[in-house]
Motif scaffolding. Structure first.
Motif, short mmCIF file in Angstrom:
data_model
loop_
_atom_site.label_atom_id
_atom_site.label_comp_id
_atom_site.label_asym_id
_atom_site.label_seq_id
_atom_site.Cartn_x
_atom_site.Cartn_y
_atom_site.Cartn_z
N ARG A 126 1.02 -1.26 -0.11
CA ARG A 126 0.05 -0.06 -0.16
C ARG A 126 0.89 1.21 0.03
NH1 ARG A 126 -3.59 -0.63 5.28
NH2 ARG A 126 -4.65 1.04 4.28
N THR A 127 0.47 2.37 -0.59
CA THR A 127 1.06 3.45 -0.45
C THR A 127 1.31 4.03 0.88
OG1 THR A 127 -0.73 4.87 -1.06
CG2 THR A 127 0.42 4.11 -2.98
N ALA A 128 2.27 5.04 1.16
CA ALA A 128 2.38 5.67 2.43
C ALA A 128 1.12 6.41 2.54
CB ALA A 128 3.78 6.42 2.42
N ALA A 129 0.66 7.14 1.88
CA ALA A 129 -0.52 8.04 1.86
C ALA A 129 -1.69 7.28 2.26
CB ALA A 129 -0.76 8.69 0.51
N ASP A 130 -1.97 6.01 1.91
CA ASP A 130 -2.66 5.18 2.02
C ASP A 130 -2.90 4.68 3.51
OD1 ASP A 130 -5.23 3.80 1.79
OD2 ASP A 130 -4.03 2.11 1.00
N ARG A 131 -1.43 4.25 3.88
CA ARG A 131 -1.51 3.91 5.19
C ARG A 131 -1.60 5.11 6.33
NH1 ARG A 131 3.43 1.76 3.06
NH2 ARG A 131 4.66 2.96 4.38
N SER A 132 -1.22 6.06 5.88
CA SER A 132 -1.27 7.30 6.89
C SER A 132 -2.82 7.61 7.06
CB SER A 132 -0.67 8.42 6.11
OG SER A 132 -0.71 9.50 6.99
N ALA A 133 -3.49 7.37 5.87
CA ALA A 133 -4.82 7.80 5.88
C ALA A 133 -5.62 7.03 6.78
CB ALA A 133 -5.47 7.77 4.40
#
Length: 167
Positions: A126-133
């Protein structure tokens, strides 16, 4: 057939308005426990999760069919969901055959290290942005007491990791 406790936990999750994946998590947990207890084995961690999800769908959890999956997986998921509303008896011969096949497999894929490896690998896709969200959403739904407990736990973990790094 899932254990009564598992069905009750999933029903409680549904009543509390939790997502289908949370409800299905109970079935996956049960499957992992079965493998750890030596009731049967699996080829991989992924297989244990797949069996759990299949049981969840058959028990009536409203899990959507995966978009990115292969055609055969999508067909199996659709079939499992339909079986939830199908009242006919399951074939004992077939059930016995699959259990016998699973009994020949390993219990290692349900170990803590194997599950940890699988989780890390899945997260890395998963993308970092996705994990962060996802983390931000989780924090928002925790509530003040939950956030406080999580922060304390994180501080303890950080302290333990620092101590481990110095030795």
């Amino acid at each position: 057939m899932p254990e009564r406790k598992t069905l009750q936990r999933a029903a409680r999750d549904k009543k509390q308005g939790k997502s289908p994946s949370t409800q299905a998590g109970e079935f996956v947990r049960e499957e992992i426990d079965h493998v750890r207890d030596g009731k049967h084995g699996v080829r991989s961690t992924k297989q244990a999760i797949a069996i759990g999800l299949s049981k969840a769908r058959r028990a009536g959890v409203d899990l959507p069919t995966p978009k990115k999956a292969t055609a055969s997986t999508r067909r199996k998921a659709r079939q499992d969901s339909e079986m939830a509303h199908d009242g006919h008896a399951k074939s004992a011969t077939r059930a016995r055959a699959s259990t016998r096949a699973l009994k020949r497999e390993s219990t290692k894929p349900a170990s803590k290290s194997a599950l940890s490896r699988h989780a890390s690998k899945s997260a890395s896709r998963r993308t970092a942005a996705d994990r962060s969200a996802a983390a931000r959403k989780a924090a928002a739904t925790k509530g003040p007491a939950g956030r406080s407990a999580a922060a304390k736990k994180a501080a303890r973990t950080r302290a333990a990791n620092r101590a481990a790094a110095h030795h």
